[in-house]
Design an enzyme around this catalytic site. Structure first.
Site, PDB file in Angstrom:
ATOM      1  CG  ASP A  96      -6.457   9.058   5.519  1.00  0.00           C
ATOM      2  OD1 ASP A  96      -6.490   9.368   6.709  1.00  0.00           O
ATOM      3  OD2 ASP A  96      -6.853   9.828   4.626  1.00  0.00           O
ATOM      4  CD  GLU A 145      -3.204  -0.082   0.381  1.00  0.00           C
ATOM      5  OE1 GLU A 145      -3.050   1.106   0.016  1.00  0.00           O
ATOM      6  OE2 GLU A 145      -4.212  -0.756   0.102  1.00  0.00           O
ATOM      7  CG  ASP A 146      -0.987   4.679  -1.704  1.00  0.00           C
ATOM      8  OD1 ASP A 146      -1.705   3.973  -0.962  1.00  0.00           O
ATOM      9  OD2 ASP A 146      -1.469   5.492  -2.512  1.00  0.00           O
ATOM     10  NE  ARG A 166      -1.582   8.412  -9.878  1.00  0.00           N
ATOM     11  CZ  ARG A 166      -2.343   8.020  -8.867  1.00  0.00           C
ATOM     12  NH1 ARG A 166      -1.793   7.586  -7.767  1.00  0.00           N
ATOM     13  NH2 ARG A 166      -3.661   8.069  -8.946  1.00  0.00           N
ATOM     14  CG  PHE A 189      -3.711  15.435   0.615  1.00  0.00           C
ATOM     15  CD1 PHE A 189      -4.608  14.387   0.784  1.00  0.00           C
ATOM     16  CD2 PHE A 189      -3.169  15.655  -0.649  1.00  0.00           C
ATOM     17  CE1 PHE A 189      -4.957  13.574  -0.288  1.00  0.00           C
ATOM     18  CE2 PHE A 189      -3.520  14.846  -1.729  1.00  0.00           C
ATOM     19  CZ  PHE A 189      -4.420  13.814  -1.537  1.00  0.00           C
TER      20      PHE A 189
HETATM   21  P1  IMP Z   1      -8.249   5.218   3.521  1.00  0.00           P
HETATM   22  O1  IMP Z   1      -9.295   4.315   2.975  1.00  0.00           O
HETATM   23  O2  IMP Z   1      -8.852   6.434   4.160  1.00  0.00           O
HETATM   24  O3  IMP Z   1      -7.271   4.534   4.444  1.00  0.00           O
HETATM   25  O4  IMP Z   1      -7.457   5.817   2.299  1.00  0.00           O
HETATM   26  C1  IMP Z   1      -6.439   5.155   1.669  1.00  0.00           C
HETATM   27  C2  IMP Z   1      -6.231   5.674   0.269  1.00  0.00           C
HETATM   28  O5  IMP Z   1      -6.526   7.073   0.175  1.00  0.00           O
HETATM   29  C3  IMP Z   1      -4.779   5.551  -0.130  1.00  0.00           C
HETATM   30  O6  IMP Z   1      -4.523   4.318  -0.756  1.00  0.00           O
HETATM   31  C4  IMP Z   1      -4.574   6.744  -1.046  1.00  0.00           C
HETATM   32  O7  IMP Z   1      -4.911   6.401  -2.374  1.00  0.00           O
HETATM   33  C5  IMP Z   1      -5.536   7.778  -0.538  1.00  0.00           C
HETATM   34  N1  IMP Z   1      -4.894   8.756   0.374  1.00  0.00           N
HETATM   35  C6  IMP Z   1      -5.031   8.869   1.712  1.00  0.00           C
HETATM   36  N2  IMP Z   1      -4.300   9.869   2.214  1.00  0.00           N
HETATM   37  C7  IMP Z   1      -3.655  10.407   1.155  1.00  0.00           C
HETATM   38  C8  IMP Z   1      -2.696  11.491   1.023  1.00  0.00           C
HETATM   39  O8  IMP Z   1      -2.281  12.159   1.975  1.00  0.00           O
HETATM   40  N3  IMP Z   1      -2.281  11.725  -0.252  1.00  0.00           N
HETATM   41  C9  IMP Z   1      -2.684  11.019  -1.338  1.00  0.00           C
HETATM   42  N4  IMP Z   1      -3.555  10.014  -1.257  1.00  0.00           N
HETATM   43  C10 IMP Z   1      -4.033   9.709  -0.019  1.00  0.00           C
HETATM   44 MG    MG Z   2      -4.581   4.181  -2.893  1.00  0.00          MG
END
Ligand code: IMP
Ligand code: MG
Length: 171
Positions: free
Chosen positions: A99, A95-96, A161, A148
């Site tokens: 959040d 995973e990147d 990216r 962010f």
């Molecule tokens: P979650 O479902 O809220 O955990 O979000 C995860 C996904 O949201 C990640 O795989 C990213 O694609 C995107 N995301 C969350 N925070 C960021 C950020 O700070 N920058 C860019 N993408 C983010």
């Molecule tokens: Mg993502």
């Protein structure tokens, strides 16, 4: 005007990924790992990580969506499934960033439907302060505050990216 403030430089990121690769290789040894890259954000991380892992690996991709701009929608959908048959295999989900955790929680539950032997998670970034779902992360690159971030695979409306560093997007 959009501005990006550097948080992790290229060298720092590479050093961390090398460490993660060594840790993963030590844990799995000679066991085969299927690296599952969550598109699109993790594609650059996966490309570097797989070259630092000495255990035998194969690679597949899955794609989920939930974000619009800088906000999560909570409504996670799988838009591309695995191509390989991963039944009985060790999966390492790459995973990147984690959040709220909604994306990962949904993805892991979905991956179990493919009947793998195990699933572990490796994320480059962990925005722990934003978590809404409890998750066990096995390998974490960096923990970050509620900012962010873009670069090194992460986007803001599909931009940034390609940056070789990670920075905070200032709108
Ligand atoms: P979650 O479902 O809220 O955990 O979000 C995860 C996904 O949201 C990640 O795989 C990213 O694609 C995107 N995301 C969350 N925070 C960021 C950020 O700070 N920058 C860019 N993408 C983010
Ligand atoms: Mg993502």
């Amino acid at each position: 005007m959009e501005k990006i403030e550097v948080i992790f430089k290229k060298e720092e990121i590479q050093k961390k990924i090398k460490e993660l690769g060594a840790l993963i290789s030590k844990d799995y040894g000679d066991e085969e790992i299927v690296l599952v890259c969550n598109l699109k954000g993790a594609f650059i991380f996966l490309a570097d990580l797989c070259r630092y892992i000495t255990s035998p690996t194969s690679i597949d991709f899955i794609a989920t969506t939930s974000y619009k701009g800088t906000e999560t929608t909570g409504d996670v959908r799988i838009i591309k499934d695995l191509k390989m048959d991963v039944k009985g295999k060790h999966l390492l989900l790459v995973e990147d960033i984690v959040d709220t955790g909604f994306t990962l929680d949904y993805t892991v539950k979905y991956l179990w439907l493919h009947k793998p032997k195990s699933i572990r998670i490796c994320t480059l970034l962990d925005k722990r302060c934003k978590r809404k779902v409890e998750l066990d992360l096995d390998y974490i690159g960096f923990e970050i505050e509620d900012r962010f971030v873009v670069g090194y695979g992460l986007d803001y409306n599909e931009r940034y990216r390609e940056l070789d560093y990670i920075g905070e997007l200032i709108l």
